[in-house]
Design an enzyme around this catalytic site. Structure first.
Site, PDB file in Angstrom:
ATOM      1  CG  ASP A   1      -1.737   1.218   1.410  1.00  0.00           C
ATOM      2  OD1 ASP A   1      -1.689   2.107   0.528  1.00  0.00           O
ATOM      3  OD2 ASP A   1      -2.445   1.314   2.433  1.00  0.00           O
TER       4      ASP A   1
ATOM      5  CG  ASP B   1      -9.273   4.634   1.380  1.00  0.00           C
ATOM      6  OD1 ASP B   1      -8.810   5.348   2.298  1.00  0.00           O
ATOM      7  OD2 ASP B   1      -8.549   3.968   0.624  1.00  0.00           O
TER       8      ASP B   1
ATOM      9  CD  GLU C   1      -4.955   3.550  -2.416  1.00  0.00           C
ATOM     10  OE1 GLU C   1      -5.798   4.333  -1.930  1.00  0.00           O
ATOM     11  OE2 GLU C   1      -3.827   3.912  -2.785  1.00  0.00           O
TER      12      GLU C   1
ATOM     13  CE  LYS D   1      -1.453   6.952  -3.544  1.00  0.00           C
ATOM     14  NZ  LYS D   1      -1.968   5.973  -2.563  1.00  0.00           N
TER      15      LYS D   1
END
Ligand code: ADP
Ligand code: MG
Length: 622
Positions: free
Chosen positions: A25, A208, A186, A87
């Site tokens: 992850d 999420d 994800e 990211k």
């Protein structure tokens, strides 16, 4: 005694060797690595038994690089050389970054192909290179835990990641020297972790909320297969924004201005974050930052974060509409991401979906665990156990057609891998090349979509307009990467391009493009109709003018000629109007007026073709 290994004939002499595969992850805030051991997936800790690796890299002038907690310690002291949340910059262009950034404590420089880099005292570092450092640290951790080199990894990406961002993630893995078995979204990984592919049926919402992104995904399970029905969210919204809201509140309380230097900003943000996280366990927390002392309680925190939570819930409702579902059709809500530890988030989600969300798997680790399970299957450790994973593309893919219109070939939310072909033809007589412009987006007009790539199909044999048959094929592989090819079917001429998009689209843009496609749907339909009529008008104008120039004087009397000329002029004038019905009416008029002329031309050309040929030849189908 020596034990001999005996194997049955036809089987490999070695007992099946387990391959080393991990799930990673690669988070905005934190990253994790997990693997399946003795049939159980588990995240792997570092030497100090910490499972999370902060996604932070610190660079020093002597090329000394520190990663994770060690790097995090530098954040307050040496902000410019400490890269956090990289990211958010993956797969983005320099221009995107300007729009990203309230208070980015970095110096950006434009690198190769418009890709931005961070200027550090160790040189210019691209987001891809920084991500590679994080991946490398996780791979090393896994290799020492598993006692050998890895055979491959499944790396997770937000469902929202577009082509450029997925490609950048893959590049980072390549740089880190790890083989990518699959890029997995994800929420899909979270669903796998909950074993939702085994057994139960129904619709699941995966909520999420991490540090930098919010994703909502709606998955349907049936007969052990699950399919992503819709994805949505806001990938520029997360726990960082909660911290920012708290930090701002602190500034107001302390009477501090907005002219904090990067160091102070970092200190303030980190104090805000600590306070927020502490409030998951306690009612109130004492704060001491930049010389200000005070306290923050849950009630104040809730009022600060409620507007941000509202935003996530709006995205949830939008996705429900997208999937044409009511909230009471959702059978389970899965919570993912560190920010879902906040009680307020859980409360509000429960209110919205009218059901208690699932939190029994650690929301920090659930994605890595799902990725590890998937990696175990992909690497071949579970022969016979087919785990079918259907993922979707986040934005439609298509081509530019005449009139600046976007023709969708693969619609958004189509499950991948997928291949689709569509036939096109030439617009002009004798056209030997065709420009192919690949687009991504939901809107009708090319100018409102994102340009992914352009290429040309050349060497089409000259034919009359509309006779060539050009088959354009779009293929999206399991990682969500696109391949486009075009082939002229009668001649077999081929062209193809692997779409490696220029770095540039940001997630906010994806969200905006999606939202706009809904709000503009009606306008777009009208515009499409208008453009289509304009193309038709142009075609007619061009054809008829050419015919008039060629045969008008011979085949028409003066009055007829004039009549057609006037009709054509009218057509050209009305083409500029913005009323597609008006244009359609004129097209009709011109077509009617010219019918007779067309018939006479046909007669004339037949006569000309027949002249000098024998009947015999004509029978053979000249
Ligand atoms: P990402 O997926 O973006 O890497 P994570 O899922 O690791 O993010 O979540 C990180 C975020 O979760 C951070 O903003 C962090 O402050 C937040 N977080 C972690 N624990 C808590 C907690 N107890 N209460 C509130 N927020 C938390
Ligand atoms: Mg995450």
């Amino acid at each position: 005694m020596v034990l001999l290994q005996i194997s049955e004939p036809g089987q490999s002499p070695e007992p099946h060797q387990r391959r080393r595969a991990v799930g990673i992850d690669l988070g905005t805030t934190n990253s994790l690595v997990a693997t399946v051991r003795s049939g159980t997936p588990e995240t792997l800790p570092d030497n100090e038994d910490r499972h999370l690796l902060p996604s932070v890299v610190h660079y020093e002038a002597d090329q000394n690089i520190s990663i994770g907690y060690e790097a995090l310690e530098w954040a307050g002291r040496d902000a410019l050389n400490t890269l956090i949340s990289v990211k958010r910059f993956m797969g983005r262009g320099t221009t995107d970054i300007k729009t990203l950034g309230d208070q980015l404590p970095y110096q950006f420089v434009s690198g190769e192909s418009g890709m931005p880099s961070f200027r550090t005292s160790a040189g210019d570092i691209s987001p891809v290179a920084a991500s590679a450092e994080i991946l490398r640290a996780l791979v090393e951790r896994a290799e020492s835990a598993l006692d050998g080199p890895l055979d491959g990894a499944v790396i997770t990406v937000p469902a929202y990641f577009d082509e450029a961002q997925r490609q950048a993630t893959k590049d980072a893995a390549t740089l880190a020297g790890v083989k990518v078995l699959r890029l997995l979204s994800e929420p899909t990984a979270a669903a796998v972790a909950y074993g939702l592919d085994q057994g139960g049926e129904g619709v699941i919402a995966v909520y999420d909320l991490g540090g930098g992104t919010f994703d909502i995904s709606l998955l349907r399970l049936s007969r052990g297969v699950f399919e992503v029905l819709a994805t949505g969210g806001d990938s520029a919204l997360g726990g960082d924004d909660f911290d920012r809201a708290i930090a701002q509140w602190c500034c107001e309380q302390a009477g501090l201005g907005s002219d904090l230097d990067p160091q102070q900003q970092r200190q303030l943000m980190s104090a805000a974050r600590q306070a927020k996280e502490a409030l998951a366990e306690q009612e109130s927390v004492a704060m001491d930052v930049l010389g200000w002392q005070g306290s923050l309680d849950r009630h104040t925190l809730n009022t600060l974060v409620d507007p941000l939570i509202d935003k996530t819930l709006r995205a949830c409702r939008r996705s429900l509409r997208d999937a044409e579902l009511d909230s009471d059709e959702i059978d389970a809500v899965v919570m993912v991401g560190g920010s879902t530890r906040m009680l307020r988030v859980r409360e509000r989600v429960e209110e919205t979906f009218k059901r208690e969300p699932l939190v029994n798997i650690d929301p920090d680790r659930v994605v890595a665990i799902g990725a590890a399970l998937q990696a175990d299957v992909l690497v071949g450790n579970k022969p016979g156990d087919e785990m079918l994973l259907l993922d979707v593309i986040p934005l439609s893919l298509g081509l530019e057609t005449m009139g600046g219109l976007m023709e969708k070939i693969i619609h958004r939310n189509t499950t991948i891998p997928v291949a689709k072909a569509q036939d096109f033809t030439t617009f002009k007589d004798g056209q030997t090349a065709m420009a192919i412009h690949v687009l991504q987006g939901e809107r009708e007009l090319v100018s409102d979509c994102r340009s992914l790539a352009r290429f040309e199909l050349r060497g089409i044999p000259p034919m009359v307009a509309g006779a060539a048959k050009i088959r354009v094929k779009f293929q999206v592989d399991a990682d969500g990467l696109l391949n486009v090819s075009a082939k002229e079917l009668t001649s077999g001429v081929e062209a193809h391009v692997e779409v490696k998009p220029s770095y540039g689209l940001n997630d906010k843009e994806v969200t905006r493009m999606l939202r706009e496609s809904y709000t503009h749907a009606r306008d777009d339909m009208q515009l499409r109709a208008l453009r289509e009529q304009q193309v038709e008008a142009d075609r007619l104008y061009e054809d008829l003018s050419a015919a008039l120039a060629q045969d008008g004087k011979v085949l028409l009397n003066e009055k007829e000629y004039h009549c057609l000329e006037v009709a054509l002029d009218d057509l050209r004038n009305v083409r500029e109007s913005s009323n597609h019905r008006e244009i359609a009416r004129h097209i009709e008029t011109v077509s009617k007026t010219s019918e007779d002329f067309a018939a006479r031309r046909m007669d004339a050309s037949i006569k000309k073709a027949l002249a000098g040929h024998s009947l015999d030849e004509i029978d053979k189908g000249l």
